[in-house]
Design a protein around this motif. Structure first.
Motif, PDB file in Angstrom:
ATOM      1  N   MET A  40     -80.300 -40.810 -37.663  1.00 20.72           N
ATOM      2  CA  MET A  40     -80.937 -40.469 -38.930  1.00 20.72           C
ATOM      3  C   MET A  40     -80.841 -41.645 -39.905  1.00 20.72           C
ATOM      4  O   MET A  40     -81.802 -41.956 -40.604  1.00 20.72           O
ATOM      5  CB  MET A  40     -80.307 -39.222 -39.538  1.00 20.72           C
ATOM      6  N   GLY A  41     -79.701 -42.306 -39.935  1.00 18.74           N
ATOM      7  CA  GLY A  41     -79.543 -43.477 -40.784  1.00 18.74           C
ATOM      8  C   GLY A  41     -80.513 -44.584 -40.409  1.00 18.74           C
ATOM      9  O   GLY A  41     -81.105 -45.243 -41.271  1.00 18.74           O
ATOM     10  N   GLU A  42     -80.692 -44.795 -39.116  1.00 20.80           N
ATOM     11  CA  GLU A  42     -81.619 -45.828 -38.646  1.00 20.80           C
ATOM     12  C   GLU A  42     -83.061 -45.450 -38.977  1.00 20.80           C
ATOM     13  O   GLU A  42     -83.863 -46.308 -39.374  1.00 20.80           O
ATOM     14  CB  GLU A  42     -81.448 -46.047 -37.139  1.00 20.80           C
ATOM     15  N   LEU A  43     -83.408 -44.176 -38.845  1.00 16.30           N
ATOM     16  CA  LEU A  43     -84.760 -43.735 -39.209  1.00 16.30           C
ATOM     17  C   LEU A  43     -85.021 -43.927 -40.704  1.00 16.30           C
ATOM     18  O   LEU A  43     -86.113 -44.351 -41.104  1.00 16.30           O
ATOM     19  CB  LEU A  43     -84.974 -42.275 -38.816  1.00 16.30           C
ATOM     20  N   GLY A  49     -81.779 -44.077 -26.991  1.00 19.50           N
ATOM     21  CA  GLY A  49     -80.436 -44.063 -26.410  1.00 19.50           C
ATOM     22  C   GLY A  49     -79.317 -43.977 -27.425  1.00 19.50           C
ATOM     23  O   GLY A  49     -78.208 -44.432 -27.164  1.00 19.50           O
ATOM     24  N   ILE A  50     -79.593 -43.384 -28.574  1.00 21.27           N
ATOM     25  CA  ILE A  50     -78.569 -43.256 -29.610  1.00 21.27           C
ATOM     26  C   ILE A  50     -77.916 -41.890 -29.434  1.00 21.27           C
ATOM     27  O   ILE A  50     -78.588 -40.861 -29.474  1.00 21.27           O
ATOM     28  CB  ILE A  50     -79.181 -43.395 -31.022  1.00 21.27           C
ATOM     29  N   THR A  51     -76.614 -41.885 -29.233  1.00 23.07           N
ATOM     30  CA  THR A  51     -75.922 -40.614 -28.993  1.00 23.07           C
ATOM     31  C   THR A  51     -75.516 -39.908 -30.273  1.00 23.07           C
ATOM     32  O   THR A  51     -75.452 -38.685 -30.309  1.00 23.07           O
ATOM     33  CB  THR A  51     -74.673 -40.832 -28.114  1.00 23.07           C
ATOM     34  N   ASP A  52     -75.253 -40.664 -31.329  1.00 22.37           N
ATOM     35  CA  ASP A  52     -74.783 -40.080 -32.577  1.00 22.37           C
ATOM     36  C   ASP A  52     -75.971 -39.715 -33.469  1.00 22.37           C
ATOM     37  O   ASP A  52     -76.773 -40.569 -33.850  1.00 22.37           O
ATOM     38  CB  ASP A  52     -73.864 -41.072 -33.296  1.00 22.37           C
ATOM     39  N   GLY A  85     -86.247 -36.558 -30.571  1.00 18.80           N
ATOM     40  CA  GLY A  85     -86.972 -37.292 -29.530  1.00 18.80           C
ATOM     41  C   GLY A  85     -86.817 -38.787 -29.699  1.00 18.80           C
ATOM     42  O   GLY A  85     -86.610 -39.523 -28.726  1.00 18.80           O
ATOM     43  N   TRP A  86     -86.910 -39.235 -30.941  1.00 24.10           N
ATOM     44  CA  TRP A  86     -86.737 -40.664 -31.228  1.00 24.10           C
ATOM     45  C   TRP A  86     -85.323 -41.103 -30.868  1.00 24.10           C
ATOM     46  O   TRP A  86     -85.127 -42.152 -30.247  1.00 24.10           O
ATOM     47  CB  TRP A  86     -87.026 -40.936 -32.713  1.00 24.10           C
ATOM     48  N   ARG A  87     -84.333 -40.286 -31.255  1.00 24.24           N
ATOM     49  CA  ARG A  87     -82.928 -40.609 -30.959  1.00 24.24           C
ATOM     50  C   ARG A  87     -82.717 -40.744 -29.462  1.00 24.24           C
ATOM     51  O   ARG A  87     -82.125 -41.708 -28.967  1.00 24.24           O
ATOM     52  CB  ARG A  87     -82.016 -39.523 -31.525  1.00 24.24           C
ATOM     53  N   GLU A 114     -90.482 -29.289 -36.512  1.00 25.73           N
ATOM     54  CA  GLU A 114     -91.240 -30.429 -35.992  1.00 25.73           C
ATOM     55  C   GLU A 114     -90.582 -31.752 -36.361  1.00 25.73           C
ATOM     56  O   GLU A 114     -90.505 -32.666 -35.539  1.00 25.73           O
ATOM     57  CB  GLU A 114     -92.672 -30.397 -36.510  1.00 25.73           C
ATOM     58  N   GLN A 115     -90.102 -31.858 -37.598  1.00 22.55           N
ATOM     59  CA  GLN A 115     -89.432 -33.088 -38.018  1.00 22.55           C
ATOM     60  C   GLN A 115     -88.154 -33.307 -37.225  1.00 22.55           C
ATOM     61  O   GLN A 115     -87.861 -34.424 -36.791  1.00 22.55           O
ATOM     62  CB  GLN A 115     -89.108 -33.037 -39.507  1.00 22.55           C
TER      63      GLN A 115
END
Length: 83
Positions: free
Chosen positions: A50-53, A42-45, A36-38, A29-30
Motif C-alpha cells: 500500500m505504501g508503494e502504491l 511479489g510483495i508479501t507485506d 492483485g498488484w501486490r 474492487e480497489q
C-alpha cells in the motif's frame, strides 16, 4: 561544552525512516486491485504494498504537473506573459 550531535532527539536518518499509520476505506474492487498488484510484484507485506502504491500514485501526479508546466513553456516564447 561542544556537542557533536543534534540538539533534538531525532537524527536525520531517523526522520527519514519514520513511519506513519494511515487508515483507508477501500471498496472490494480497489482492494482486489491492490492485492492483485501486490501479488504480481511479489510483495508479501500488505502495508509495504500500500505504501508503494501511494508513492507511485504521488509520483504520477508530480509527473503530470511537470508535463503541464513543460508543455506550457514550449507553447509560448520565454518571458512572454500568459494570456
Amino acid at each position: 561544552m561542544k556537542r557533536s550531535e543534534p540538539l533534538n532527539d531525532d537524527s536525520t536518518e531517523e526522520k527519514r525512516d519514520r513511519r506513519y499509520s494511515v487508515m483507508a476505506a477501500l471498496g472490494r474492487e480497489q482492494m482486489a486491485a491492490a492485492e492483485g498488484w501486490r501479488s504480481a510484484h511479489g510483495i508479501t507485506d500488505q502495508a509495504e504494498a500500500m505504501g508503494e502504491l501511494i508513492r507511485l500514485g504521488l509520483l504520477s501526479e508530480v509527473a503530470k504537473i511537470y508535463r503541464l508546466v513543460s508543455e506550457d513553456r514550449t507553447l509560448r516564447p520565454h518571458g512572454e506573459p500568459p494570456e
